[in-house]
Design an enzyme around this catalytic site. Structure first.
Site, PDB file in Angstrom:
ATOM      1  N   ARG A  21       0.826  -1.215   0.000  1.00 21.84           N
ATOM      2  CA  ARG A  21       0.000   0.000   0.000  1.00 21.84           C
ATOM      3  C   ARG A  21       0.857   1.260   0.000  1.00 21.84           C
ATOM      4  O   ARG A  21       0.338   2.358  -0.157  1.00 21.84           O
ATOM      5  CB  ARG A  21      -0.927   0.006   1.231  1.00 21.84           C
ATOM      6  CG  ARG A  21      -2.022  -1.041   1.136  1.00 21.84           C
ATOM      7  CD  ARG A  21      -2.958  -0.979   2.323  1.00 21.84           C
ATOM      8  NE  ARG A  21      -3.976  -1.998   2.239  1.00 21.84           N
ATOM      9  CZ  ARG A  21      -4.852  -2.260   3.201  1.00 21.84           C
ATOM     10  NH1 ARG A  21      -4.825  -1.564   4.322  1.00 21.84           N
ATOM     11  NH2 ARG A  21      -5.740  -3.216   3.049  1.00 21.84           N
ATOM     12  N   GLU A  33      -2.046  -8.800  -4.915  1.00 19.22           N
ATOM     13  CA  GLU A  33      -3.402  -9.352  -4.951  1.00 19.22           C
ATOM     14  C   GLU A  33      -3.390 -10.825  -5.340  1.00 19.22           C
ATOM     15  O   GLU A  33      -4.190 -11.604  -4.831  1.00 19.22           O
ATOM     16  CB  GLU A  33      -4.297  -8.547  -5.895  1.00 19.22           C
ATOM     17  CG  GLU A  33      -4.689  -7.185  -5.329  1.00 19.22           C
ATOM     18  CD  GLU A  33      -5.381  -7.263  -3.968  1.00 19.22           C
ATOM     19  OE1 GLU A  33      -6.074  -8.260  -3.701  1.00 19.22           O
ATOM     20  OE2 GLU A  33      -5.207  -6.341  -3.151  1.00 19.22           O
ATOM     21  N   GLY A  77       2.338 -21.638  -1.252  1.00 13.92           N
ATOM     22  CA  GLY A  77       1.439 -22.683  -1.738  1.00 13.92           C
ATOM     23  C   GLY A  77       0.669 -22.245  -2.982  1.00 13.92           C
ATOM     24  O   GLY A  77       0.939 -21.183  -3.539  1.00 13.92           O
ATOM     25  N   TYR A  78      -0.274 -23.068  -3.386  1.00 17.51           N
ATOM     26  CA  TYR A  78      -1.074 -22.807  -4.602  1.00 17.51           C
ATOM     27  C   TYR A  78      -0.180 -22.283  -5.727  1.00 17.51           C
ATOM     28  O   TYR A  78      -0.340 -21.166  -6.217  1.00 17.51           O
ATOM     29  CB  TYR A  78      -2.196 -21.798  -4.323  1.00 17.51           C
ATOM     30  CG  TYR A  78      -3.169 -22.227  -3.279  1.00 17.51           C
ATOM     31  CD1 TYR A  78      -4.123 -23.209  -3.560  1.00 17.51           C
ATOM     32  CD2 TYR A  78      -3.162 -21.666  -2.009  1.00 17.51           C
ATOM     33  CE1 TYR A  78      -5.030 -23.622  -2.595  1.00 17.51           C
ATOM     34  CE2 TYR A  78      -4.067 -22.078  -1.035  1.00 17.51           C
ATOM     35  CZ  TYR A  78      -4.992 -23.045  -1.337  1.00 17.51           C
ATOM     36  OH  TYR A  78      -5.883 -23.446  -0.386  1.00 17.51           O
ATOM     37  N   TYR A 116     -12.167 -11.616  -8.606  1.00 17.26           N
ATOM     38  CA  TYR A 116     -11.693 -10.892  -7.426  1.00 17.26           C
ATOM     39  C   TYR A 116     -10.482 -10.010  -7.773  1.00 17.26           C
ATOM     40  O   TYR A 116     -10.466  -8.807  -7.485  1.00 17.26           O
ATOM     41  CB  TYR A 116     -11.310 -11.870  -6.301  1.00 17.26           C
ATOM     42  CG  TYR A 116     -10.617 -11.181  -5.158  1.00 17.26           C
ATOM     43  CD1 TYR A 116     -11.356 -10.515  -4.193  1.00 17.26           C
ATOM     44  CD2 TYR A 116      -9.229 -11.135  -5.076  1.00 17.26           C
ATOM     45  CE1 TYR A 116     -10.728  -9.824  -3.156  1.00 17.26           C
ATOM     46  CE2 TYR A 116      -8.590 -10.462  -4.064  1.00 17.26           C
ATOM     47  CZ  TYR A 116      -9.346  -9.808  -3.107  1.00 17.26           C
ATOM     48  OH  TYR A 116      -8.714  -9.127  -2.108  1.00 17.26           O
ATOM     49  N   ASP A 134     -14.576 -11.406  -2.292  1.00 16.85           N
ATOM     50  CA  ASP A 134     -14.015 -12.693  -1.860  1.00 16.85           C
ATOM     51  C   ASP A 134     -14.817 -13.179  -0.657  1.00 16.85           C
ATOM     52  O   ASP A 134     -15.867 -12.616  -0.331  1.00 16.85           O
ATOM     53  CB  ASP A 134     -12.522 -12.545  -1.526  1.00 16.85           C
ATOM     54  CG  ASP A 134     -12.284 -11.665  -0.311  1.00 16.85           C
ATOM     55  OD1 ASP A 134     -13.256 -11.045   0.192  1.00 16.85           O
ATOM     56  OD2 ASP A 134     -11.144 -11.600   0.165  1.00 16.85           O
ATOM     57  N   CYS A 204     -25.800  -1.867   9.573  1.00 14.95           N
ATOM     58  CA  CYS A 204     -25.765  -3.332   9.471  1.00 14.95           C
ATOM     59  C   CYS A 204     -27.110  -3.939   9.895  1.00 14.95           C
ATOM     60  O   CYS A 204     -27.496  -3.876  11.059  1.00 14.95           O
ATOM     61  CB  CYS A 204     -24.630  -3.876  10.328  1.00 14.95           C
ATOM     62  SG  CYS A 204     -24.524  -5.667  10.262  1.00 14.95           S
ATOM     63  N   SER A 300      -7.561 -29.764  -1.395  1.00 16.60           N
ATOM     64  CA  SER A 300      -8.928 -29.247  -1.260  1.00 16.60           C
ATOM     65  C   SER A 300      -9.965 -30.170  -1.891  1.00 16.60           C
ATOM     66  O   SER A 300     -11.070 -30.304  -1.388  1.00 16.60           O
ATOM     67  CB  SER A 300      -9.026 -27.840  -1.858  1.00 16.60           C
ATOM     68  OG  SER A 300      -8.530 -27.852  -3.163  1.00 16.60           O
TER      69      SER A 300
HETATM   70  S1  SF4 Z   1     -21.912  -4.654  12.821  1.00 12.95           S
HETATM   71 FE1  SF4 Z   1     -20.965  -6.595  13.200  1.00 12.95          FE
HETATM   72  S2  SF4 Z   1     -21.823  -7.969  11.683  1.00 12.95           S
HETATM   73 FE2  SF4 Z   1     -22.293  -5.905  11.026  1.00 12.95          FE
HETATM   74  S3  SF4 Z   1     -20.641  -5.402   9.602  1.00 12.95           S
HETATM   75 FE3  SF4 Z   1     -20.057  -4.668  11.626  1.00 12.95          FE
HETATM   76  S4  SF4 Z   1     -18.849  -6.339  12.542  1.00 12.95           S
HETATM   77 FE4  SF4 Z   1     -19.985  -7.158  10.787  1.00 12.95          FE
END
Ligand code: SF4
Length: 352
Positions: A21, A33, A77-78, A116, A134, A204, A300
């Site tokens: 960054r 990435e 890995g991968y 991604y 992702d 949220c 996997s």
């Molecule tokens: S409030 Fe909790 S569940 Fe919602 S985005 Fe933030 S950390 Fe995640």
């Protein structure tokens, strides 16, 4: 304030200070990435700077041998990611004059660039309002938007991606994506999300409904398929025989101990056919193995049940010839110099 503004403000204060960054370029973003695909930041940190020290530009990377690139990828890995990154570098140098394309379709068509990485490149390196989705982002999205369907279904993934895309700002889209990445790794954790410290908790829906711990929902993954494998650990005069197949599917392009899969419904004919694809067994038939070991290893999608035949061939020292396959006698004390998948490193440890 919008969710994007809140998140960017939080990112300015709490975003992680990561080497890729600092003074980012499109090349450093591409390398980091691809390294970060399915790999934790902590695992990438020590290897990223070593890799960039040896391959500081896309031209240097494109001109390097694949073996050297794989060697510098050891520990991550991968390995198919390293091979594809190398191929992408060669295409970018040969066909795009060394400039990483910023057209979505052209970028997406390069080896190793999935949805991604394409989203991350477009937003972080080229400032386009795209989303890099992702597992972490799917988890955040399922909670933020209260998505109660399995997030590993393509339709649901597309739904979450579309919702995030409505939120991505035209200013600093790369930082918006990186803020979400940091939120997923430090705050919106899978098991113990730290909602009290979350900058976007007011947006949220799962937090409001008390459904945080019930989300995300996922369909159970398919268990790895069990496969019987015969593996040959052949020593001669202080060296071990390795092979590398250019074609042949699983583990192609990697140095490996010679191996073959045994069909599950085993018959003499089936075994013979399997072994004919592996030149080694008939050649070794006259000798008795030094030891035979049993070992299991879980990839996997495959669960290998391995029988390892350990031979010490004192009276012959030959390098077999086979189309599209390289063989190498590598001195035992220099095995670290070749990039070897973990399964074979573990098999080598069976030696007394
Ligand atoms: S409030 Fe909790 S569940 Fe919602 S985005 Fe933030 S950390 Fe995640």
């Amino acid at each position: 304030m919008t969710l994007a503004q809140i998140l960017l403000e939080w990112y300015d204060l709490r975003g992680r200070d990561l080497p890729w960054r600092r003074n980012p370029t499109s090349y450093s973003t591409l390398v980091s990435e691809i390294m970060l695909q399915q790999t934790r930041v902590e695992a990438v940190l020590p290897l990223y700077e070593r890799f960039m020290g040896r391959f500081p530009s896309i031209q240097v990377l494109a001109a390097a041998s694949q073996d050297e690139v794989l060697t510098y990828w050891q520990g991550l890995g991968y390995y198919s990611r390293a091979r594809r990154l190398h191929q992408a570098a060669q295409i970018i140098v040969a066909e795009h004059d060394g400039s990483i394309p910023h057209n979505k379709e052209t970028l997406r068509s390069l080896p190793g660039i999935g949805d991604y990485t394409c989203g991350a490149m477009l937003s972080i390196a080229f400032g386009k309002p795209e989303i890099a989705i992702d597992g972490n982002l799917l988890r955040i999205g399922a909670r933020l938007f209260l998505i109660q369907d399995p997030i590993n279904r393509m339709k649901i993934k597309a739904q979450i991606q579309a919702k995030f895309k409505e939120l991505v700002p035209t200013e600093r889209p790369g930082d918006f994506n990186q803020a979400l990445m940091d939120l997923g790794s430090a705050i919106c954790l899978p098991k113990n999300p730290r909602c009290e410290e979350c900058p976007i908790s007011h947006h949220c829906q799962a937090y409001f409904k008390g459904a945080v711990l019930a989300l995300p929902i996922k369909d159970a993954p398919k268990p790895p398929v069990p496969v019987q494998v015969r593996l040959y650990l052949v020593e001669s005069q202080g060296a071990i025989l390795f092979r590398k197949r250019e074609f042949g599917g699983f583990l192609q392009g990697m140095w490996e101990l010679p191996w073959c899969e045994i069909p599950s419904q085993i018959s003499r004919t089936a075994l013979k056919v399997a072994e004919e694809h592996n030149w080694l067994s008939p050649k070794l038939e006259p000798c008795d193995p030094l030891e035979i070991y049993e070992m299991e290893y879980v990839f996997s999608h495959r669960h290998w049940f391995m029988t390892i035949f350990h031979y010490n061939v004192t009276d012959q020292f030959y390098t077999p010839k086979e189309k599209d396959t390289l063989y190498l006698w590598q001195p035992i004390d220099a095995i670290d110099e070749i990039a070897l998948p973990t399964v074979f490193k573990k098999a080598l440890k069976m030696r007394p």
